[in-house]
Scaffold this active site. Structure first.
Site, mmCIF file in Angstrom:
data_model
loop_
_atom_site.group_PDB
_atom_site.id
_atom_site.type_symbol
_atom_site.label_atom_id
_atom_site.label_comp_id
_atom_site.label_asym_id
_atom_site.label_seq_id
_atom_site.Cartn_x
_atom_site.Cartn_y
_atom_site.Cartn_z
ATOM 1 N N SER A 143 42.268 48.569 42.149
ATOM 2 C CA SER A 143 43.390 47.641 42.165
ATOM 3 C C SER A 143 44.625 48.311 41.554
ATOM 4 O O SER A 143 45.018 49.393 41.990
ATOM 5 C CB SER A 143 43.001 46.351 41.438
ATOM 6 O OG SER A 143 43.930 45.326 41.665
ATOM 7 N N ASP A 243 42.004 41.046 51.802
ATOM 8 C CA ASP A 243 42.779 41.387 50.611
ATOM 9 C C ASP A 243 44.228 41.631 51.034
ATOM 10 O O ASP A 243 44.473 42.385 51.981
ATOM 11 C CB ASP A 243 42.188 42.654 49.984
ATOM 12 C CG ASP A 243 42.873 43.069 48.702
ATOM 13 O OD1 ASP A 243 43.842 42.407 48.280
ATOM 14 O OD2 ASP A 243 42.431 44.074 48.114
ATOM 15 N N HIS A 273 39.453 40.737 47.563
ATOM 16 C CA HIS A 273 39.876 41.672 46.533
ATOM 17 C C HIS A 273 38.961 41.580 45.313
ATOM 18 O O HIS A 273 38.511 40.511 44.948
ATOM 19 C CB HIS A 273 41.319 41.370 46.111
ATOM 20 C CG HIS A 273 41.867 42.320 45.096
ATOM 21 N ND1 HIS A 273 42.391 43.543 45.440
ATOM 22 C CD2 HIS A 273 41.976 42.230 43.756
ATOM 23 C CE1 HIS A 273 42.803 44.165 44.352
ATOM 24 N NE2 HIS A 273 42.570 43.383 43.314
#
Length: 304
Positions: A143, A243, A273
């Site tokens: 991320s 995502d 995600h």
């Protein structure tokens, strides 16, 4: 990051749920210490994971936690990613160093990235003491951590080192412009969505609430803006189907390929995600196995 705090708190609890096998912990040394920070900035707290079995000098991975670059983000501490880092150390056979970098909005870009760079420099400078092979050093993260890892690879290249063997970019956050089809489509996806991304970049770049993306954003902050990706280390890039970050990850992988960088790209279907979150157990385990296998192959190349 008010407004998404409840979701992130729940996500953070899920991230900390995986248990750590006692046998795995018995095979490593874990040390918390403080290393020199960037010039004129505070020192950086780091957590070091070292295998205890014979094998030194070991390859090394600088693992950067995610959390939207900001305080309050799920996965935003070295504690929440501790189980994952332990597994990487044990199963990929590497010394793993996780820095506790400064977070926005109190410390916007470039504070966190410079903390990561200072940690990387320290890791390489202390390679002999740490039992690390300077020629087998990688950076990685998930991320926002993946975005920081990509920015760090660019920064290390442009500052003349340290040399990197590999970059592992898991569902990376790379583009502040928020104009890809997936970012526009997934405005209310679980765990991470367009409003989350808007807050994240606003805090990280120190923007006011109504500021629009300009052309002055550094590619070290938003690597998708980089126009020269030549000379970067080989990369693994993963994305999740539902995502908002999906398309920027895929496009960055393609840009690396066009620049002559060796890339392994995996788009995981039916996923949201978040490492190990919002996925079926089978897909989650498959991704974990793949990441560990990629690291082993990158850091322990077969000599012919």
């Amino acid at each position: 990051m008010e407004g998404v705090g409840a979701v992130r708190a729940a996500s953070g609890r899920l991230l900390m749920e995986p248990s750590i096998d006692a046998d795995v912990l018995a095979g490593m040394e874990i040390e918390d210490r403080v290393v020199p920070g960037p010039p004129g900035a505070p020192d950086v707290a780091v957590r070091i994971h070292r295998p205890t079995e014979p094998g030194a000098p070991w390859p090394a991975l600088l693992w950067i936690n995610g959390g939207g670059f900001a305080r309050g983000g799920a996965g935003g501490t070295i504690e929440t990613v501790h189980p994952d880092v332990v597994r990487i150390c044990a199963r990929a056979g590497a010394v793993v160093v996780a820095p506790k970098y400064r977070l926005a909005p109190q410390n916007p870009f470039p504070a966190g990235l410079e903390d990561c760079y200072a940690t990387l420099r320290w890791l390489v400078d202390q390679a002999d003491v740490l039992g690390i092979d300077r020629d087998r050093v990688a950076v990685g993260g998930a991320s926002a951590g993946g975005g920081l890892a990509a920015g760090l690879a660019l920064l290390a290249r442009d500052r003349g080192g340290p040399a990197l063997r590999y970059q592992l970019l898991v569902i990376p956050e790379l583009d502040d412009r928020l104009d890809t089809p997936s970012m526009i489509e997934f405005i209310d996806a679980p765990l991470w969505n367009r409003p989350d991304a808007m807050l994240s970049w606003r805090h990280y770049l120190g923007r006011s609430g109504d500021a629009e993306p300009g052309d002055d954003v550094s590619p070290y902050a938003a690597p998708a803006r980089a126009t020269d990706l030549t000379g970067l280390p080989p990369a693994y890039v993963s994305t999740a189907e539902f995502d908002p970050l999906r398309d920027e990850g895929i496009e960055y992988a393609l840009a690396l390929l066009r620049a002559g960088v060796s890339v392994e790209l995996h788009q995981f279907p039916g996923t949201f995600h978040g490492p190990n979150l919002g996925r079926t157990e089978a897909v989650s385990r498959r991704q974990e196995r793949e990441i560990l296998d990629v690291l082993r192959r990158a850091l322990h190349p077969v000599r012919v």
